[in-house]
Structures are given as structure tokens and as C-alpha cells.
Write a protein that holds these residues in place. Structure first.
Motif, mmCIF file in Angstrom:
data_model
loop_
_atom_site.group_PDB
_atom_site.id
_atom_site.type_symbol
_atom_site.label_atom_id
_atom_site.label_comp_id
_atom_site.label_asym_id
_atom_site.label_seq_id
_atom_site.Cartn_x
_atom_site.Cartn_y
_atom_site.Cartn_z
ATOM 1 N N ASP A 102 0.820 -1.209 0.000
ATOM 2 C CA ASP A 102 0.000 0.000 0.000
ATOM 3 C C ASP A 102 0.863 1.272 0.000
ATOM 4 N N LYS A 103 2.037 1.189 0.600
ATOM 5 C CA LYS A 103 2.921 2.354 0.716
ATOM 6 C C LYS A 103 4.011 2.382 -0.354
ATOM 7 N N TRP A 104 4.047 1.374 -1.241
ATOM 8 C CA TRP A 104 5.064 1.297 -2.289
ATOM 9 C C TRP A 104 4.541 2.009 -3.531
ATOM 10 N N ASP A 105 5.405 2.648 -4.270
ATOM 11 C CA ASP A 105 5.034 3.341 -5.497
ATOM 12 C C ASP A 105 4.808 2.330 -6.623
ATOM 13 N N ASN A 106 3.569 2.227 -7.103
ATOM 14 C CA ASN A 106 3.230 1.287 -8.180
ATOM 15 C C ASN A 106 4.048 1.520 -9.446
ATOM 16 N N ASN A 107 4.475 2.744 -9.647
ATOM 17 C CA ASN A 107 5.202 3.076 -10.869
ATOM 18 C C ASN A 107 6.659 2.624 -10.840
ATOM 19 N N THR A 108 7.173 2.268 -9.663
ATOM 20 C CA THR A 108 8.591 1.897 -9.591
ATOM 21 C C THR A 108 8.839 0.466 -9.125
ATOM 22 N N VAL A 109 7.820 -0.237 -8.681
ATOM 23 C CA VAL A 109 8.036 -1.572 -8.116
ATOM 24 C C VAL A 109 8.636 -2.533 -9.137
ATOM 25 N N GLU A 110 8.335 -2.356 -10.408
ATOM 26 C CA GLU A 110 8.908 -3.210 -11.450
ATOM 27 C C GLU A 110 10.016 -2.499 -12.229
ATOM 28 N N LEU A 111 10.464 -1.371 -11.716
ATOM 29 C CA LEU A 111 11.479 -0.578 -12.411
ATOM 30 C C LEU A 111 12.755 -0.407 -11.603
ATOM 31 N N GLN A 112 12.603 -0.139 -10.321
ATOM 32 C CA GLN A 112 13.726 0.275 -9.488
ATOM 33 C C GLN A 112 13.676 -0.442 -8.145
#
Length: 152
Positions: free
Chosen positions: A40-50
Motif C-alpha cells: 500500500d505504501k510502495w510506489d506502483n510506478n517503480t516496483v517493477e522498475l527500481q
């Protein structure tokens, strides 16, 4: 002064604000609940990027005091300074912690580096009587729990 704690620097103030804002999370009772809080607190836009490394700071009642965002790295790794984990836990007066990081590749299996780092952090937290409850590797949809898999 904030809630009886003396603030001596900007860093102390920022850390206090951070913990005060996040001290609204309910009690932990499973790795799934920890994953849900983290996701819930993780950025959806970066979880598969960084790759990122975060620490759940937990009190004696298994209530999450806050989430410490330790580091952001690249596609294949991030820097983890064990001393900063311990500083955050001590400043938050945490009795326990849960480590968490993502694998941008989506592969949830812990690497040799993940296993070695976890062992190193276990040794460090024992010296300070802080319990390491789990280490979670997460992706957008799923997670791997070191505790559930008996890797702690």
C-alpha cells in the motif's frame, strides 16, 4: 518539543514527522498483513522498475510505528547500510523490524546477497535486542517471506 521528545536537529524533526504520520497502521499478525501494508505504501510506478529497500518499525504490541525508506537503487540492486537500519529502529523506539525490498524482475526468490544481508542484519539486531521478524521480497502481486519459508 514533540510528544515529550526533544528535537535537536532538522533530521530529528523530519524523522519525527515521518513516524507521526505513519503511526496509524494496525497491528501485524502475519506476513500477508505486512505485505499488504508495504504494498500500500510502495510506489506502483517503480516496483517493477527500481529496487528499493524499506523497513517496517514495530513496537512490542506488533503495531507498526512507521516505514523507513532506506534506499532506492537501480534495476538490479540497492545499497543497504545496516547502521542506518539500526539508527531508525532506535530513534523510533522499535522493538522489532521487518525488512522489505522489491525485485524489479518479478523473481521473488532470494539471491545469495539477500540471504547474506539478512544474516548480517540478524546479528546486528540481536546486539541491540531488536527482533528481526521477517524479510519480505515483494512484487506488484505477490511476496516471498523469509519467516514463512524458515529462512530466518
Amino acid at each position: 518539543m514533540a510528544e515529550g521528545h526533544q528535537i535537536e536537529s532538522i533530521q530529528d524533526l523530519l524523522l519525527w514527522i515521518f513516524f507521526a504520520q505513519l503511526k496509524i497502521i494496525s497491528s501485524l499478525n502475519s506476513s500477508k498483513k505486512a505485505f499488504e501494508i508495504l504494498r500500500d505504501k510502495w510506489d506502483n510506478n517503480t516496483v517493477e522498475l527500481q529496487e528499493e529497500f524499506k523497513v517496517l518499525l514495530i513496537d512490542r504490541d506488533n503495531t507498526v510505528l512507521g516505514i523507513y525508506s532506506l534506499s532506492k537503487g537501480g534495476i538490479a540492486g540497492t545499497v543497504v547500510d545496516v547502521r542506518l537500519i539500526l539508527v531508525a529502529a532506535l530513534k523510533a523506539k522499535a522493538s522489532a523490524i521487518i525488512l522489505a525490498h522489491n525485485h524489479p524482475s518479478g523473481n521473488l526468490k532470494p539471491s545469495g546477497q539477500d540471504l547474506n544481508l539478512t544474516k548480517k542484519i540478524i546479528k546486528a539486531t540481536k546486539l541491540l535486542d531488536i527482533d528481526l521478524l521477517d524479510h519480505i521480497i515483494l512484487s506488484n502481486q505477490d511476496y516471498y517471506s523469509f519467516s514463512d519459508e524458515s529462512d530466518l
